[in-house]
Design a protein around this motif. Sequence first.
Motif, PDB file in Angstrom:
ATOM      1  N   MET A   1      31.278  44.054  33.197  1.00 43.46           N
ATOM      2  CA  MET A   1      31.266  44.131  31.733  1.00 43.46           C
ATOM      3  C   MET A   1      32.017  42.921  31.166  1.00 43.46           C
ATOM      4  O   MET A   1      33.079  43.057  30.555  1.00 43.46           O
ATOM      5  CB  MET A   1      31.882  45.454  31.288  1.00 43.46           C
ATOM      6  N   LEU A   2      31.444  41.739  31.366  1.00 49.85           N
ATOM      7  CA  LEU A   2      32.131  40.500  31.035  1.00 49.85           C
ATOM      8  C   LEU A   2      32.316  40.299  29.536  1.00 49.85           C
ATOM      9  O   LEU A   2      33.300  39.688  29.108  1.00 49.85           O
ATOM     10  CB  LEU A   2      31.404  39.310  31.660  1.00 49.85           C
ATOM     11  N   ARG A   3      31.410  40.809  28.729  1.00 41.10           N
ATOM     12  CA  ARG A   3      31.611  40.721  27.272  1.00 41.10           C
ATOM     13  C   ARG A   3      32.831  41.533  26.848  1.00 41.10           C
ATOM     14  O   ARG A   3      33.587  41.130  25.981  1.00 41.10           O
ATOM     15  CB  ARG A   3      30.372  41.194  26.523  1.00 41.10           C
ATOM     16  N   ALA A   4      33.007  42.687  27.471  1.00 37.45           N
ATOM     17  CA  ALA A   4      34.179  43.512  27.169  1.00 37.45           C
ATOM     18  C   ALA A   4      35.456  42.813  27.640  1.00 37.45           C
ATOM     19  O   ALA A   4      36.494  42.905  26.966  1.00 37.45           O
ATOM     20  CB  ALA A   4      34.041  44.884  27.820  1.00 37.45           C
ATOM     21  N   VAL A   5      35.384  42.135  28.762  1.00 34.38           N
ATOM     22  CA  VAL A   5      36.543  41.356  29.237  1.00 34.38           C
ATOM     23  C   VAL A   5      36.921  40.331  28.173  1.00 34.38           C
ATOM     24  O   VAL A   5      38.100  40.166  27.845  1.00 34.38           O
ATOM     25  CB  VAL A   5      36.244  40.663  30.587  1.00 34.38           C
TER      26      VAL A   5
ATOM     27  N   GLY B   1      46.126  44.932  31.790  1.00 31.13           N
ATOM     28  CA  GLY B   1      45.717  44.124  32.939  1.00 31.13           C
ATOM     29  C   GLY B   1      44.745  44.872  33.833  1.00 31.13           C
ATOM     30  O   GLY B   1      43.731  44.318  34.287  1.00 31.13           O
ATOM     31  N   LEU B   2      45.026  46.143  34.077  1.00 33.73           N
ATOM     32  CA  LEU B   2      44.109  46.954  34.880  1.00 33.73           C
ATOM     33  C   LEU B   2      42.769  47.119  34.186  1.00 33.73           C
ATOM     34  O   LEU B   2      41.720  47.118  34.838  1.00 33.73           O
ATOM     35  CB  LEU B   2      44.733  48.319  35.168  1.00 33.73           C
ATOM     36  N   ALA B   3      42.787  47.248  32.866  1.00 32.42           N
ATOM     37  CA  ALA B   3      41.529  47.359  32.119  1.00 32.42           C
ATOM     38  C   ALA B   3      40.679  46.105  32.307  1.00 32.42           C
ATOM     39  O   ALA B   3      39.457  46.199  32.477  1.00 32.42           O
ATOM     40  CB  ALA B   3      41.808  47.600  30.636  1.00 32.42           C
ATOM     41  N   ILE B   4      41.329  44.946  32.307  1.00 32.10           N
ATOM     42  CA  ILE B   4      40.584  43.706  32.547  1.00 32.10           C
ATOM     43  C   ILE B   4      39.913  43.759  33.911  1.00 32.10           C
ATOM     44  O   ILE B   4      38.731  43.437  34.062  1.00 32.10           O
ATOM     45  CB  ILE B   4      41.506  42.469  32.418  1.00 32.10           C
ATOM     46  N   TYR B   5      40.662  44.182  34.932  1.00 30.84           N
ATOM     47  CA  TYR B   5      40.087  44.276  36.288  1.00 30.84           C
ATOM     48  C   TYR B   5      38.967  45.299  36.368  1.00 30.84           C
ATOM     49  O   TYR B   5      37.945  45.060  37.019  1.00 30.84           O
ATOM     50  CB  TYR B   5      41.172  44.631  37.301  1.00 30.84           C
ATOM     51  N   ILE B   6      39.141  46.452  35.740  1.00 27.23           N
ATOM     52  CA  ILE B   6      38.103  47.483  35.777  1.00 27.23           C
ATOM     53  C   ILE B   6      36.835  46.989  35.093  1.00 27.23           C
ATOM     54  O   ILE B   6      35.732  47.115  35.632  1.00 27.23           O
ATOM     55  CB  ILE B   6      38.610  48.789  35.141  1.00 27.23           C
ATOM     56  N   LEU B   7      36.994  46.407  33.901  1.00 25.24           N
ATOM     57  CA  LEU B   7      35.830  45.876  33.192  1.00 25.24           C
ATOM     58  C   LEU B   7      35.163  44.763  33.989  1.00 25.24           C
ATOM     59  O   LEU B   7      33.933  44.708  34.086  1.00 25.24           O
ATOM     60  CB  LEU B   7      36.248  45.375  31.806  1.00 25.24           C
TER      61      LEU B   7
ATOM     62  N   PRO C   1      40.237  32.348  34.189  1.00 25.29           N
ATOM     63  CA  PRO C   1      41.225  32.759  33.181  1.00 25.29           C
ATOM     64  C   PRO C   1      41.352  34.281  33.051  1.00 25.29           C
ATOM     65  O   PRO C   1      42.468  34.798  32.951  1.00 25.29           O
ATOM     66  CB  PRO C   1      40.712  32.129  31.886  1.00 25.29           C
ATOM     67  N   ALA C   2      40.244  34.994  33.085  1.00 24.22           N
ATOM     68  CA  ALA C   2      40.301  36.454  32.977  1.00 24.22           C
ATOM     69  C   ALA C   2      41.002  37.064  34.183  1.00 24.22           C
ATOM     70  O   ALA C   2      41.834  37.973  34.039  1.00 24.22           O
ATOM     71  CB  ALA C   2      38.895  37.025  32.837  1.00 24.22           C
ATOM     72  N   LEU C   3      40.684  36.572  35.368  1.00 27.68           N
ATOM     73  CA  LEU C   3      41.314  37.103  36.577  1.00 27.68           C
ATOM     74  C   LEU C   3      42.796  36.751  36.629  1.00 27.68           C
ATOM     75  O   LEU C   3      43.626  37.570  37.035  1.00 27.68           O
ATOM     76  CB  LEU C   3      40.586  36.588  37.817  1.00 27.68           C
TER      77      LEU C   3
ATOM     78  N   THR D   1      45.815  39.560  36.428  1.00 38.37           N
ATOM     79  CA  THR D   1      46.897  39.592  37.412  1.00 38.37           C
ATOM     80  C   THR D   1      48.256  39.490  36.739  1.00 38.37           C
ATOM     81  O   THR D   1      49.177  40.267  37.038  1.00 38.37           O
ATOM     82  CB  THR D   1      46.725  38.431  38.419  1.00 38.37           C
ATOM     83  N   ALA D   2      48.394  38.545  35.820  1.00 37.95           N
ATOM     84  CA  ALA D   2      49.673  38.342  35.141  1.00 37.95           C
ATOM     85  C   ALA D   2      50.083  39.585  34.351  1.00 37.95           C
ATOM     86  O   ALA D   2      51.254  39.986  34.371  1.00 37.95           O
ATOM     87  CB  ALA D   2      49.588  37.128  34.218  1.00 37.95           C
ATOM     88  N   LEU D   3      49.141  40.208  33.674  1.00 39.26           N
ATOM     89  CA  LEU D   3      49.464  41.392  32.886  1.00 39.26           C
ATOM     90  C   LEU D   3      49.762  42.597  33.773  1.00 39.26           C
ATOM     91  O   LEU D   3      50.717  43.348  33.518  1.00 39.26           O
ATOM     92  CB  LEU D   3      48.325  41.722  31.921  1.00 39.26           C
ATOM     93  N   THR D   4      48.962  42.789  34.804  1.00 37.17           N
ATOM     94  CA  THR D   4      49.166  43.939  35.684  1.00 37.17           C
ATOM     95  C   THR D   4      50.534  43.882  36.361  1.00 37.17           C
ATOM     96  O   THR D   4      51.310  44.835  36.302  1.00 37.17           O
ATOM     97  CB  THR D   4      48.060  44.013  36.745  1.00 37.17           C
ATOM     98  N   PHE D   5      50.832  42.759  36.994  1.00 41.92           N
ATOM     99  CA  PHE D   5      52.082  42.668  37.754  1.00 41.92           C
ATOM    100  C   PHE D   5      53.269  42.296  36.864  1.00 41.92           C
ATOM    101  O   PHE D   5      54.372  42.795  37.069  1.00 41.92           O
ATOM    102  CB  PHE D   5      51.922  41.696  38.916  1.00 41.92           C
ATOM    103  N   GLY D   6      53.043  41.449  35.878  1.00 46.87           N
ATOM    104  CA  GLY D   6      54.118  41.111  34.946  1.00 46.87           C
ATOM    105  C   GLY D   6      54.545  42.310  34.126  1.00 46.87           C
ATOM    106  O   GLY D   6      55.726  42.498  33.833  1.00 46.87           O
TER     107      GLY D   6
END
Length: 126
Positions: free
Chosen positions: A74-78, A63-69, A10-12, A16-21
């Motif tokens: 840093m899964l808790r931050a995700v 979306g990029l922040a999710i990927y960086i975390l 779900p996070a990935l 993806t959806a946020l970054t490209f959308g």
Amino acid sequence: MNAPPVRHIPALFLGTALTFGGALPLFNAAYALSEFGFPSRIANSPQAQAVFIVSGARTSAIGLAIYILYGRGMLRAVDVVLAAVGTTGLIDGWVCWREGVAGRGVFRATSAAVVAVWGWMGMTAA
């Protein structure tokens, strides 16, 4: 390389959806507004398109922040980001509902609630 655990999907997917959308309005703002669920009277408004381009840039950044975390482990931050994004998605659904696209509004609000609960429960980091 090992595949990510199922609980990370779900996070990935959302990253993806946020970054490209979020980048879509940069290329075709009217189409992006329509895909979001707005009626044509809004999608064809140059003023709405300008605002949606700015909003899309911020969406891509989240979306990029999710990927960086995620990449940093840093899964808790995700999960915190998922909870926050999911909560804002409830507003997306309400706005779509209010603008006369109830079906899209229900879909957006329901999807957002699932994402918010996933993040609130810390499922990515579990």
